[in-house]
Design a protein around this motif. Structure first.
Motif, mmCIF file in Angstrom:
data_model
loop_
_atom_site.group_PDB
_atom_site.id
_atom_site.type_symbol
_atom_site.label_atom_id
_atom_site.label_comp_id
_atom_site.label_asym_id
_atom_site.label_seq_id
_atom_site.Cartn_x
_atom_site.Cartn_y
_atom_site.Cartn_z
ATOM 1 N N CYS A 55 0.814 -1.223 0.000
ATOM 2 C CA CYS A 55 0.000 0.000 0.000
ATOM 3 C C CYS A 55 0.841 1.263 0.000
ATOM 4 O O CYS A 55 0.517 2.251 0.677
ATOM 5 N N VAL A 56 1.955 1.256 -0.712
ATOM 6 C CA VAL A 56 2.786 2.454 -0.822
ATOM 7 C C VAL A 56 2.871 2.855 -2.287
ATOM 8 O O VAL A 56 2.717 2.018 -3.181
ATOM 9 N N LYS A 57 3.090 4.145 -2.506
ATOM 10 C CA LYS A 57 3.081 4.666 -3.867
ATOM 11 C C LYS A 57 4.468 5.001 -4.393
ATOM 12 O O LYS A 57 4.614 5.410 -5.539
ATOM 13 N N ALA A 58 5.475 4.857 -3.544
ATOM 14 C CA ALA A 58 6.850 5.120 -3.967
ATOM 15 C C ALA A 58 7.795 4.451 -2.985
ATOM 16 O O ALA A 58 7.428 4.181 -1.840
ATOM 17 N N ILE A 75 4.992 5.370 -9.421
ATOM 18 C CA ILE A 75 4.100 4.996 -10.512
ATOM 19 C C ILE A 75 4.282 5.939 -11.698
ATOM 20 O O ILE A 75 4.025 5.574 -12.846
ATOM 21 N N SER A 76 4.783 7.145 -11.438
ATOM 22 C CA SER A 76 5.054 8.090 -12.528
ATOM 23 C C SER A 76 6.110 7.537 -13.476
ATOM 24 O O SER A 76 6.055 7.785 -14.690
ATOM 25 N N ASP A 77 7.070 6.788 -12.929
ATOM 26 C CA ASP A 77 8.100 6.183 -13.776
ATOM 27 C C ASP A 77 7.483 5.185 -14.744
ATOM 28 O O ASP A 77 7.833 5.136 -15.925
ATOM 29 N N PHE A 78 6.559 4.369 -14.235
ATOM 30 C CA PHE A 78 5.904 3.370 -15.081
ATOM 31 C C PHE A 78 5.090 4.048 -16.185
ATOM 32 O O PHE A 78 5.134 3.637 -17.347
ATOM 33 N N ILE A 79 4.380 5.109 -15.828
ATOM 34 C CA ILE A 79 3.573 5.830 -16.813
ATOM 35 C C ILE A 79 4.462 6.451 -17.882
ATOM 36 O O ILE A 79 4.153 6.404 -19.077
ATOM 37 N N LEU A 224 -18.099 12.876 -13.220
ATOM 38 C CA LEU A 224 -18.576 11.516 -13.007
ATOM 39 C C LEU A 224 -17.656 10.717 -12.092
ATOM 40 O O LEU A 224 -18.111 9.894 -11.296
ATOM 41 N N ASP A 225 -16.358 10.962 -12.214
ATOM 42 C CA ASP A 225 -15.377 10.167 -11.479
ATOM 43 C C ASP A 225 -14.029 10.866 -11.603
ATOM 44 O O ASP A 225 -13.916 11.916 -12.231
ATOM 45 N N ILE A 226 -13.007 10.281 -11.018
ATOM 46 C CA ILE A 226 -11.639 10.731 -11.241
ATOM 47 C C ILE A 226 -10.783 9.502 -11.551
ATOM 48 O O ILE A 226 -11.081 8.399 -11.119
ATOM 49 N N TYR A 227 -9.726 9.726 -12.322
ATOM 50 C CA TYR A 227 -8.771 8.664 -12.619
ATOM 51 C C TYR A 227 -7.405 9.148 -12.156
ATOM 52 O O TYR A 227 -6.881 10.146 -12.660
ATOM 53 N N ALA A 228 -6.850 8.456 -11.157
ATOM 54 C CA ALA A 228 -5.602 8.882 -10.535
ATOM 55 C C ALA A 228 -4.414 8.099 -11.090
ATOM 56 O O ALA A 228 -4.574 7.013 -11.652
ATOM 57 N N LYS A 229 -3.235 8.658 -10.890
ATOM 58 C CA LYS A 229 -2.020 7.994 -11.359
ATOM 59 C C LYS A 229 -1.900 6.575 -10.816
ATOM 60 O O LYS A 229 -1.530 5.649 -11.545
ATOM 61 N N PHE A 230 -2.198 6.415 -9.540
ATOM 62 C CA PHE A 230 -1.987 5.101 -8.942
ATOM 63 C C PHE A 230 -2.975 4.068 -9.446
ATOM 64 O O PHE A 230 -2.757 2.876 -9.294
ATOM 65 N N ASP A 231 -4.066 4.511 -10.066
ATOM 66 C CA ASP A 231 -4.979 3.560 -10.705
ATOM 67 C C ASP A 231 -4.261 2.805 -11.822
ATOM 68 O O ASP A 231 -4.655 1.684 -12.180
ATOM 69 N N VAL A 232 -3.225 3.421 -12.376
ATOM 70 C CA VAL A 232 -2.509 2.819 -13.503
ATOM 71 C C VAL A 232 -1.753 1.575 -13.064
ATOM 72 O O VAL A 232 -1.397 0.735 -13.895
ATOM 73 N N ILE A 233 -1.504 1.419 -11.755
ATOM 74 C CA ILE A 233 -0.749 0.246 -11.303
ATOM 75 C C ILE A 233 -1.492 -1.047 -11.638
ATOM 76 O O ILE A 233 -0.883 -2.103 -11.780
ATOM 77 N N ASN A 234 -2.813 -0.954 -11.797
ATOM 78 C CA ASN A 234 -3.574 -2.143 -12.207
ATOM 79 C C ASN A 234 -3.125 -2.641 -13.568
ATOM 80 O O ASN A 234 -3.171 -3.839 -13.854
ATOM 81 N N LEU A 235 -2.690 -1.709 -14.440
ATOM 82 C CA LEU A 235 -2.198 -2.111 -15.756
ATOM 83 C C LEU A 235 -0.936 -2.951 -15.613
ATOM 84 O O LEU A 235 -0.728 -3.921 -16.351
ATOM 85 N N ALA A 236 -0.091 -2.588 -14.660
ATOM 86 C CA ALA A 236 1.153 -3.333 -14.457
ATOM 87 C C ALA A 236 0.882 -4.695 -13.843
ATOM 88 O O ALA A 236 1.451 -5.710 -14.258
ATOM 89 N N LEU A 237 0.010 -4.722 -12.852
ATOM 90 C CA LEU A 237 -0.243 -5.974 -12.142
ATOM 91 C C LEU A 237 -0.952 -6.996 -13.022
ATOM 92 O O LEU A 237 -0.695 -8.192 -12.923
ATOM 93 N N ASP A 238 -1.850 -6.526 -13.869
ATOM 94 C CA ASP A 238 -2.643 -7.439 -14.702
ATOM 95 C C ASP A 238 -2.165 -7.492 -16.152
ATOM 96 O O ASP A 238 -2.829 -8.097 -16.990
#
Length: 381
Positions: A55-58, A75-79, A224-238
């Motif tokens: 549960c850490v972001k860096a 996660i900015s590095d991955f993006i 409607l919603d927000i999309y945060a940088k850390f949401d992108v980690i799902n792309l890496a995990l899956d």
């Protein structure tokens, strides 16, 4: 050097500045916390799994050959790498997740100027200015004698610490003024997306606009919603990053859960109300909407802290979009911070200003959480 504060009364506009200058980074380090450190020889795939699991972001990066910390993995590095190397769904990425962190760090060496850190003996005021000046969200506290990383300081941690003791301090008059009156937040040229926006375009916005979240709007400009940088980690995990042509609607649907739920406010809310909502909800920013839920702006933790430490603010409304004079940051350094003496260190005689943080065990070790509760009886230094 002994410094006297003679005008600590209600309406003192610099009370929070004085509070931050009177406390050190060490005061924010909890009695019990987890610090995740990655060796640069670790594979990127395992590193991102570890970020998610803990549960850490860096995390600080340790180079065994140099026996030194060389940077942070975020996660900015991955993006950034996704936007750099992604071409089309048919052109497969070269198994980036199996590369070692050292490979990624080399590829991104021109993007950063090295690790920015601070000493535990540096004042919180200096730490806040460093965060704002370098536009980073996580500042490692590094012991200058041993070189050990002790904790990761964030905007949210500082703001929560200040909030814990705020009711014990005289309240500046501007705390009752609204965001609109104080001109705090961003209201123009906002980065935003719709449900039909391609994910690759959203990722490019994260990189090019240097934002941490994107409001998701409908055709009527309603949030409607927000999309945060850390949401992108799902792309890496899956391993969903092979096709970044999917829509935001699809990306939101496949994420397991939002890393930061949507929190809104009005530009007519007072700074006091905004600060309390940010702390209570543990949000990093609030989306400013009108009565019909249409997007008007965004106010972030950095906007609030920027205003609180700005020493040339004008309460007539000329302080706009959370910006303040460069003089506020004149002592900041883009490289390793706080390895020497802190020029702002001071011996404070005001027992009602200098406060020791409560000696408690944090209930969670995830990221930078701090329990919000009424302080115990305060012990003066």
């Amino acid at each position: 050097m002994e410094t006297e504060f003679e005008d600590l009364v209600k309406g003192d506009t610099e009370i929070f500045n004085k509070f931050l200058k009177a406390h050190k980074c060490y005061d924010l380090i909890p009695a019990s916390a987890k610090l995740v450190v990655f060796d640069t020889q670790l594979s990127v795939k395992k590193a991102f799994y570890a970020l998610s699991y803990n549960c850490v972001k860096a995390a600080p990066l340790w180079d065994s050959s140099k026996q030194n910390f060389v940077g942070m993995l975020t996660i900015s590095d991955f993006i950034f790498l996704l936007t750099t190397y992604y071409k089309t769904p048919e052109a497969k990425l070269a198994d980036l997740e199996d590369h070692k962190i050292s490979t990624w760090h080399t590829l991104m060496s021109g993007r950063y100027e090295g690790l920015v850190s601070i000493s535990p003996d540096a004042s919180l005021h200096r730490a806040v200015r460093t965060l704002l000046r370098t536009r980073i969200h996580r500042l490692p506290i590094v012991d200058p004698l041993t070189g050990n990383a002790l904790y990761i300081l964030t905007h949210r941690r500082v703001l929560k610490f200040l909030y814990l003791y705020m009711r014990r301090l005289p309240q500046p008059m501007y705390m009752e003024q609204s965001l609109d009156e104080l001109k705090i937040g961003t209201y123009s040229n906002l980065a935003k997306v719709t449900m039909g926006t391609k994910l690759i375009d959203a990722l490019n916005m994260f990189v090019n606009r240097r934002v941490s979240v994107l409001p998701v709007l409908n055709e009527g400009n309603q949030v409607l919603d927000i999309y945060a940088k850390f949401d992108v980690i799902n792309l890496a995990l899956d391993k969903l990053y092979t096709n970044l042509e999917i829509s935001m609607a699809h990306a939101i649907q496949v994420r397991k859960s939002p890393t930061e739920p949507l929190q809104t406010c009005s530009k007519h809310d007072s700074l006091k109300v905004i600060l309390e909502k940010l702390v209570r909800t543990e949000a990093h920013r609030l989306v400013i909407v009108d009565g019909d839920n249409r997007l008007e702006g965004i106010v972030s933790l950095s906007d609030i802290l920027n205003y609180l430490v700005c020493e040339d603010r004008h309460y007539s409304g000329s302080f706009s979009n959370g910006s303040c004079s460069e003089d506020v940051f004149e002592e900041c350094n883009h490289h390793s911070m706080g390895v020497g003496s802190d020029s702002e260190d001071m011996s404070i005689s005001m027992s009602d200003l200098v406060i020791r943080p409560c000696n408690h065990q944090t209930s969670s070790v995830c990221d930078d959480k701090m329990d919000v509760f009424p302080p115990e009886p305060l012990e003066a230094i």
